[in-house]
Design a protein around this motif. Structure first.
Motif, PDB file in Angstrom:
ATOM      1  N   PHE A 196      -4.117   2.296  14.999  1.00  0.00           N
ATOM      2  CA  PHE A 196      -2.858   2.343  15.739  1.00  0.00           C
ATOM      3  C   PHE A 196      -1.924   1.298  15.127  1.00  0.00           C
ATOM      4  O   PHE A 196      -1.947   0.124  15.476  1.00  0.00           O
ATOM      5  N   ASP A 197      -1.109   1.753  14.170  1.00  0.00           N
ATOM      6  CA  ASP A 197      -0.274   0.807  13.430  1.00  0.00           C
ATOM      7  C   ASP A 197       1.108   0.657  14.071  1.00  0.00           C
ATOM      8  O   ASP A 197       1.385   1.200  15.145  1.00  0.00           O
ATOM      9  N   PHE A 198       1.969  -0.064  13.360  1.00  0.00           N
ATOM     10  CA  PHE A 198       3.284  -0.390  13.901  1.00  0.00           C
ATOM     11  C   PHE A 198       4.128   0.866  14.113  1.00  0.00           C
ATOM     12  O   PHE A 198       4.875   0.983  15.091  1.00  0.00           O
ATOM     13  N   LEU A 208       9.044 -10.079  19.377  1.00  0.00           N
ATOM     14  CA  LEU A 208       8.218 -10.957  18.550  1.00  0.00           C
ATOM     15  C   LEU A 208       6.881 -10.315  18.227  1.00  0.00           C
ATOM     16  O   LEU A 208       6.447  -9.351  18.868  1.00  0.00           O
ATOM     17  N   LEU A 209       6.222 -10.910  17.223  1.00  0.00           N
ATOM     18  CA  LEU A 209       4.836 -10.596  16.881  1.00  0.00           C
ATOM     19  C   LEU A 209       3.981 -11.806  17.235  1.00  0.00           C
ATOM     20  O   LEU A 209       4.359 -12.948  16.949  1.00  0.00           O
ATOM     21  N   ASP A 238       3.059   3.819  14.900  1.00  0.00           N
ATOM     22  CA  ASP A 238       2.573   4.456  16.123  1.00  0.00           C
ATOM     23  C   ASP A 238       3.117   3.750  17.358  1.00  0.00           C
ATOM     24  O   ASP A 238       3.475   4.394  18.360  1.00  0.00           O
ATOM     25  N   ALA A 239       3.162   2.431  17.300  1.00  0.00           N
ATOM     26  CA  ALA A 239       3.656   1.656  18.441  1.00  0.00           C
ATOM     27  C   ALA A 239       5.133   1.954  18.697  1.00  0.00           C
ATOM     28  O   ALA A 239       5.562   2.066  19.851  1.00  0.00           O
ATOM     29  N   GLN A 240       5.916   2.101  17.631  1.00  0.00           N
ATOM     30  CA  GLN A 240       7.344   2.372  17.798  1.00  0.00           C
ATOM     31  C   GLN A 240       7.602   3.744  18.430  1.00  0.00           C
ATOM     32  O   GLN A 240       8.566   3.932  19.159  1.00  0.00           O
ATOM     33  N   GLU A 241       6.706   4.691  18.139  1.00  0.00           N
ATOM     34  CA  GLU A 241       6.854   6.024  18.721  1.00  0.00           C
ATOM     35  C   GLU A 241       6.689   5.993  20.237  1.00  0.00           C
ATOM     36  O   GLU A 241       7.223   6.853  20.943  1.00  0.00           O
ATOM     37  N   LYS A 242       5.943   5.010  20.739  1.00  0.00           N
ATOM     38  CA  LYS A 242       5.713   4.896  22.179  1.00  0.00           C
ATOM     39  C   LYS A 242       6.901   4.286  22.918  1.00  0.00           C
ATOM     40  O   LYS A 242       6.938   4.278  24.145  1.00  0.00           O
ATOM     41  N   LEU A 243       7.836   3.723  22.157  1.00  0.00           N
ATOM     42  CA  LEU A 243       8.962   3.023  22.775  1.00  0.00           C
ATOM     43  C   LEU A 243      10.197   3.898  22.825  1.00  0.00           C
ATOM     44  O   LEU A 243      10.394   4.786  21.988  1.00  0.00           O
ATOM     45  N   ALA A 244      11.048   3.634  23.818  1.00  0.00           N
ATOM     46  CA  ALA A 244      12.323   4.340  23.898  1.00  0.00           C
ATOM     47  C   ALA A 244      13.242   3.884  22.777  1.00  0.00           C
ATOM     48  O   ALA A 244      13.063   2.811  22.194  1.00  0.00           O
ATOM     49  N   LYS A 283       6.662  -8.732   9.157  1.00  0.00           N
ATOM     50  CA  LYS A 283       5.866  -7.557   8.786  1.00  0.00           C
ATOM     51  C   LYS A 283       4.632  -7.469   9.667  1.00  0.00           C
ATOM     52  O   LYS A 283       3.736  -8.311   9.580  1.00  0.00           O
ATOM     53  N   PRO A 284       4.548  -6.470  10.541  1.00  0.00           N
ATOM     54  CA  PRO A 284       3.375  -6.351  11.430  1.00  0.00           C
ATOM     55  C   PRO A 284       2.131  -5.955  10.642  1.00  0.00           C
ATOM     56  O   PRO A 284       2.215  -5.284   9.604  1.00  0.00           O
ATOM     57  N   ARG A 285       0.979  -6.366  11.143  1.00  0.00           N
ATOM     58  CA  ARG A 285      -0.290  -5.984  10.531  1.00  0.00           C
ATOM     59  C   ARG A 285      -1.331  -5.824  11.611  1.00  0.00           C
ATOM     60  O   ARG A 285      -1.124  -6.207  12.766  1.00  0.00           O
ATOM     61  N   ALA A 286      -2.467  -5.240  11.240  1.00  0.00           N
ATOM     62  CA  ALA A 286      -3.539  -4.995  12.196  1.00  0.00           C
ATOM     63  C   ALA A 286      -3.996  -6.307  12.832  1.00  0.00           C
ATOM     64  O   ALA A 286      -4.152  -7.319  12.149  1.00  0.00           O
TER      65      ALA A 286
END
Length: 575
Positions: free
Chosen positions: A519-521, A536-537, A523-529, A554-557
């Protein structure tokens, strides 16, 4: 350690640098003045209000600890290192010093709790001139003994102590004079730094004419006095004097290491005694000195044991040892040449032993401060209270600071850590331990005040770690502030304080999302409006990286993404 290694390579190993040939008779005065400036800079970091919790311990270490440490050091030098009595007694006095040039950066890096941190810092700075005076007393006694065989230490000590007191009074009077002149405009602003440093050097040279090494007492007292006077100009001078101290420490370490000769190291290579002496210094002399000195105090045992272990030596030990090695030779006392090599061995071994173990020992004895970087929130608003709750939920230390008790009401109801006071007030620095907080977010509704707070703390926390909300686009009287005095603007969209607080009122919330290989970055953005904003990270180590108008980490696992989302986005995520 890098500076020592550089000096060894450049001097004894390759012969690229020979400081004595390059500087000649100027070498000793250069090093002496450098040490004086370093002690003055250390004195500027000492605030007497710190002694509320550690004063008794510091006083004991500066009195009982000096006598016990001197005695045990001299006995170890004579019976274990094999030094003759005059050399052993003199070296025992020098060993009292614990090296603020090493101790202070070590404590800053290791993040130690306030009381043991204060004890070690004060001991390191106060005992440096004390150790030098003990060496002077020992040297003068043996010099007098050469001339008058019936001389006693009482013939030597009182005049030297009077000279030290006189030097301290001169340093105090000089600091008071500077504290009187600077606020009254007697010195132009651009000349305050050079005038201050020339004054320090002048006081050092003058008081050294009264008695050798008395100048170290004078500059230390001068620094402590200025640190505890209300001199607004000192705040702007702090960055420069800290940079000067770093340059001096580095340069002097290299020069002293490069000055070593192979014949001075022969004693260390051909006998078991130096190693046994170093072990006794680490595991017998220092622990016994501290534990005896702190008997009967209210200092917890875990803190006593930590202080008993940490005692790295630095520049002052090597500089003073080299000076007296020459003077003992002039008196015809054998063994003085051993001091230079042995003092370097003490520095190397104590820095390695204490420097590389401080974190482990602090954790073992439970004197470690917060290990995760904390967030300091300036301004109690609906948005900062919501952010503080989210930070606390993910295990990040957080503190809300506001000068209004009424505005802090919401934070009190939520049970959040808070401080009632003006963050820019100098008293706050002494009443509040800010060391656990590596990130500052200024989020009041006053944009200029936010910029002022960020600019004030940029030097201490780091320019890249001070943030504020965006410019107030809706204000008719808005004036764009220069980027150079602002903190980094939070959110890529540059929301201002009014905008985020209005969104909180409309039901916006903070949402955290854990990233993984599956579940990468994206995928996470798709869950948001679409109108959700990334804030922040949070790295697994606790490090915080904010999304700003200029920087996108840069997000990472393994990271946790915290975003500011509208109610519909939260409902979507829950589905």
């Amino acid at each position: 350690m890098l500076m020592l290694a550089a000096g060894f390579i450049a001097g004894p190993i390759t012969g690229l640098i020979d400081p004595e040939a390059a500087f000649g008779d100027l070498l000793d005065p250069m090093i002496s003045i450098g040490v004086a400036l370093i002690l003055f800079e250390g004195g500027l970091s000492l605030d007497l209000r710190e002694l509320r919790h550690s004063g008794k311990a510091v006083w004991r270490l500066a009195t009982i600890g000096v006598l016990v440490g001197w005695t045990l050091g001299a006995l170890s030098g004579y019976y274990i290192a094999g030094l003759v009595w005059p050399v052993a007694v003199l070296f025992g006095g020098i060993l009292i010093v614990t090296g603020p040039t090493v101790v202070i950066p070590l404590l800053r890096q290791a993040n130690i709790q306030t009381r043991p941190n204060s004890i070690l810092k004060w001991e390191g700075i106060v005992n440096d001139p004390t150790g030098a005076l003990c060496a002077v007393i020992a040297y003068e006694y043996f010099r007098r003994l050469n001339e008058f065989p019936n001389a006693s230490v009482f013939d030597v000590a009182p005049p030297l102590l009077i000279a030290a007191v006189l030097a301290g009074l001169i340093g105090y009077a000089s600091a008071r004079l500077i504290a009187w002149l600077f606020p009254r405009g007697a010195i132009p602003e651009y000349l305050k730094v050079p005038v201050l440093f020339i004054a320090v050097i002048g006081v050092f040279v003058l008081t050294n004419q009264i008695e050798h090494e008395a100048g170290l007492v004078a500059v230390t007292v001068m620094g402590v006095t200025l640190a505890n006077r209300e001199v607004s100009s000192m705040r702007s001078i702090h960055p420069f004097k800290e940079n000067i101290a770093v340059i001096l420490v580095s340069g002097i370490f290299i020069l002293l290491a490069a000055s070593l000769k192979w014949d001075e190291l022969t004693y260390l290579q051909t006998s078991w005694r130096p190693l046994a002496f170093l072990m006794a210094l680490l595991f017998l002399v220092r622990p016994a000195t501290v534990l005896i000195s702190l008997l009967g105090t209210d200092i917890p045992w875990n803190e006593r044991l930590f202080v008993a272990w940490i005692a790295p030596r630095g520049i002052v030990l090597v500089a003073i040892s080299g000076l007296f090695a020459l003077r003992l030779g002039e008196l015809g006392i054998a063994g003085g040449q051993i001091l230079t090599g042995l003092s370097f061995a003490v520095v190397v071994v104590t820095v390695i032993a204490h420097g590389f173990s401080v974190d482990f020992v602090a954790r073992l004895l439970k004197v470690k401060g917060d290990t995760r970087p904390g967030v300091l929130l300036v301004g109690s608003t609906p948005w900062t209270v919501a952010l503080a709750k989210e930070m606390r939920a993910v295990g990040t230390p957080v503190l809300i600071v506001d000068q209004s008790w009424q505005r802090l009401g919401r934070a009190r109801l939520e049970g959040l850590p808070l401080y009632h006071g003006e963050i820019l007030n100098e008293a706050t620095e002494h009443n509040l331990d800010l060391s656990p907080y590596q990130v500052l977010v200024a989020a009041t509704e006053n944009e200029a005040y936010n910029a002022l707070v960020c600019n004030e703390f940029a030097h201490e926390i780091g320019r890249d770690m001070v943030y504020q909300l965006g410019e107030n686009e809706g204000s008719e009287s808005r004036t764009s502030l220069p980027e150079s005095i602002r903190g980094r603007a939070l959110f890529e969209d540059g929301f201002d304080a009014g905008a985020v607080n209005q969104r909180i009122a409309d039901g916006w919330i903070f949402k955290k999302t854990k990233l993984s290989e599956e579940f990468d970055f994206a995928d996470a953005q798709e869950k948001l409006a679409e109108d959700a904003s990334l804030l922040l990270l949070l790295r697994e180590s606790g490090t915080l990286r904010f999304f700003t108008h200029a920087v996108r980490p840069k997000p990472r696992a393994g990271d946790t993404v915290i975003s500011f989302v509208p109610p519909k986005s939260a409902q979507k995520a829950s589905l």
